[in-house]
Design a protein around this motif. Sequence first.
Motif, PDB file in Angstrom:
ATOM      1  N   THR A   4      -4.293  -5.500   2.698  1.00 61.81           N
ATOM      2  CA  THR A   4      -5.441  -4.650   2.990  1.00 61.81           C
ATOM      3  C   THR A   4      -6.123  -4.216   1.703  1.00 61.81           C
ATOM      4  OG1 THR A   4      -6.161  -2.637   4.097  1.00 61.81           O
ATOM      5  CG2 THR A   4      -4.017  -2.567   3.037  1.00 61.81           C
ATOM      6  N   LYS A   5      -7.404  -3.927   1.809  1.00 59.29           N
ATOM      7  CA  LYS A   5      -8.154  -3.378   0.684  1.00 59.29           C
ATOM      8  C   LYS A   5      -8.635  -1.974   0.994  1.00 59.29           C
ATOM      9  CE  LYS A   5      -9.754  -7.698  -1.272  1.00 59.29           C
ATOM     10  NZ  LYS A   5     -10.875  -8.448  -1.801  1.00 59.29           N
ATOM     11  N   ASP A   6      -8.837  -1.671   2.286  1.00 63.03           N
ATOM     12  CA  ASP A   6      -9.401  -0.372   2.651  1.00 63.03           C
ATOM     13  C   ASP A   6      -8.385   0.584   3.272  1.00 63.03           C
ATOM     14  OD1 ASP A   6      -9.039  -1.748   4.972  1.00 63.03           O
ATOM     15  OD2 ASP A   6     -11.085  -1.507   5.707  1.00 63.03           O
ATOM     16  N   PRO A  24       0.183   6.036   8.983  1.00 61.34           N
ATOM     17  CA  PRO A  24      -1.118   5.485   8.592  1.00 61.34           C
ATOM     18  C   PRO A  24      -1.000   4.678   7.298  1.00 61.34           C
ATOM     19  CG  PRO A  24      -1.012   7.806   8.051  1.00 61.34           C
ATOM     20  CD  PRO A  24       0.242   7.485   8.809  1.00 61.34           C
ATOM     21  N   LEU A  25      -1.837   3.665   7.171  1.00 60.22           N
ATOM     22  CA  LEU A  25      -1.795   2.840   5.959  1.00 60.22           C
ATOM     23  C   LEU A  25      -2.219   3.625   4.721  1.00 60.22           C
ATOM     24  CD1 LEU A  25      -3.023  -0.729   6.907  1.00 60.22           C
ATOM     25  CD2 LEU A  25      -0.786  -0.028   6.134  1.00 60.22           C
ATOM     26  N   GLU A  26      -2.951   4.735   4.899  1.00 70.41           N
ATOM     27  CA  GLU A  26      -3.337   5.550   3.744  1.00 70.41           C
ATOM     28  C   GLU A  26      -2.119   6.091   3.008  1.00 70.41           C
ATOM     29  OE1 GLU A  26      -4.970   7.037   6.817  1.00 70.41           O
ATOM     30  OE2 GLU A  26      -6.577   5.577   6.640  1.00 70.41           O
ATOM     31  N   THR A  30      -1.618   3.722  -3.524  1.00 74.69           N
ATOM     32  CA  THR A  30      -1.027   4.233  -4.763  1.00 74.69           C
ATOM     33  C   THR A  30      -2.104   4.386  -5.818  1.00 74.69           C
ATOM     34  OG1 THR A  30      -0.533   1.998  -5.515  1.00 74.69           O
ATOM     35  CG2 THR A  30       1.196   3.146  -4.303  1.00 74.69           C
ATOM     36  N   LYS A  31      -1.831   5.256  -6.745  1.00 67.29           N
ATOM     37  CA  LYS A  31      -2.773   5.480  -7.840  1.00 67.29           C
ATOM     38  C   LYS A  31      -2.503   4.526  -9.007  1.00 67.29           C
ATOM     39  CE  LYS A  31      -4.062   9.955  -6.468  1.00 67.29           C
ATOM     40  NZ  LYS A  31      -4.146   9.713  -5.089  1.00 67.29           N
ATOM     41  N   THR A  32      -1.279   4.038  -9.075  1.00 64.34           N
ATOM     42  CA  THR A  32      -0.918   3.131 -10.165  1.00 64.34           C
ATOM     43  C   THR A  32      -0.568   1.765  -9.595  1.00 64.34           C
ATOM     44  OG1 THR A  32       1.404   3.762 -10.020  1.00 64.34           O
ATOM     45  CG2 THR A  32       0.019   5.021 -11.536  1.00 64.34           C
ATOM     46  N   ASN A  33      -0.576   0.763 -10.444  1.00 71.48           N
ATOM     47  CA  ASN A  33      -0.191  -0.584 -10.032  1.00 71.48           C
ATOM     48  C   ASN A  33       1.320  -0.711 -10.129  1.00 71.48           C
ATOM     49  OD1 ASN A  33      -2.798  -1.439  -9.568  1.00 71.48           O
ATOM     50  ND2 ASN A  33      -3.102  -2.031 -11.702  1.00 71.48           N
ATOM     51  N   THR A  38       8.762   0.930  -2.932  1.00 68.71           N
ATOM     52  CA  THR A  38      10.057   1.476  -2.530  1.00 68.71           C
ATOM     53  C   THR A  38       9.858   2.457  -1.389  1.00 68.71           C
ATOM     54  OG1 THR A  38       9.908   3.237  -4.158  1.00 68.71           O
ATOM     55  CG2 THR A  38      11.045   1.232  -4.829  1.00 68.71           C
ATOM     56  N   ALA A  39      10.869   2.608  -0.564  1.00 68.37           N
ATOM     57  CA  ALA A  39      10.867   3.534   0.571  1.00 68.37           C
ATOM     58  C   ALA A  39       9.674   3.291   1.492  1.00 68.37           C
ATOM     59  CB  ALA A  39      10.908   4.976   0.099  1.00 68.37           C
ATOM     60  N   ALA A  40       9.497   2.041   1.909  1.00 70.12           N
ATOM     61  CA  ALA A  40       8.385   1.700   2.796  1.00 70.12           C
ATOM     62  C   ALA A  40       8.614   2.236   4.205  1.00 70.12           C
ATOM     63  CB  ALA A  40       8.193   0.195   2.844  1.00 70.12           C
ATOM     64  N   TYR A  41       9.882   2.365   4.611  1.00 66.54           N
ATOM     65  CA  TYR A  41      10.227   2.920   5.915  1.00 66.54           C
ATOM     66  C   TYR A  41      11.642   3.475   5.841  1.00 66.54           C
ATOM     67  CZ  TYR A  41      12.454  -1.645   6.338  1.00 66.54           C
ATOM     68  OH  TYR A  41      13.217  -2.751   6.121  1.00 66.54           O
TER      69      TYR A  41
END
Length: 140
Positions: A4-6, A24-26, A30-33, A38-41
């Motif tokens: 996703t991009k948005d 939600p995907l929001e 992240t603010k950094t690359n 980690t901890a996706a779920y």
Amino acid sequence: MVATKDYKGMMLFAFENGKAAKVPLEAYATKTNRKKLTAAYSDKSPLAGVLWLEGDKEVLFTASSGRMLLVHTGALSLKTTRSTQGVAVMKLKKGHRLFCVDAYKEGGFAKPQRYRTRTLPALGALASNEDKTDEQLSLL
């Protein structure tokens, strides 16, 4: 994986213990690359299925006991933390687990109202003779 991009839409995580989390995907922006997310779920229970949803729709939960439950994702509260354990969706009998979760396609059942419920968590219903898809194979 969802590309996703948005960051529109939401993820639905279903766990073997009968719980589900709608995130939600929001929450994944992240603010950094980072090289690794980690901890996706939540890792408290094994994952039974993951769905990406653009909006609220009906989802079919299937247990190893053969019970099925149709749930509208609007009934699940949106969680802002990625590692949430979720809310109880399906009551499971001892020794059984949530087997899979799929998006429901209209017309999939002869009587879909049989698999819906008013309150959560629910036990679900066994497949009726009209809805069974498994057929015995013959040799001839």
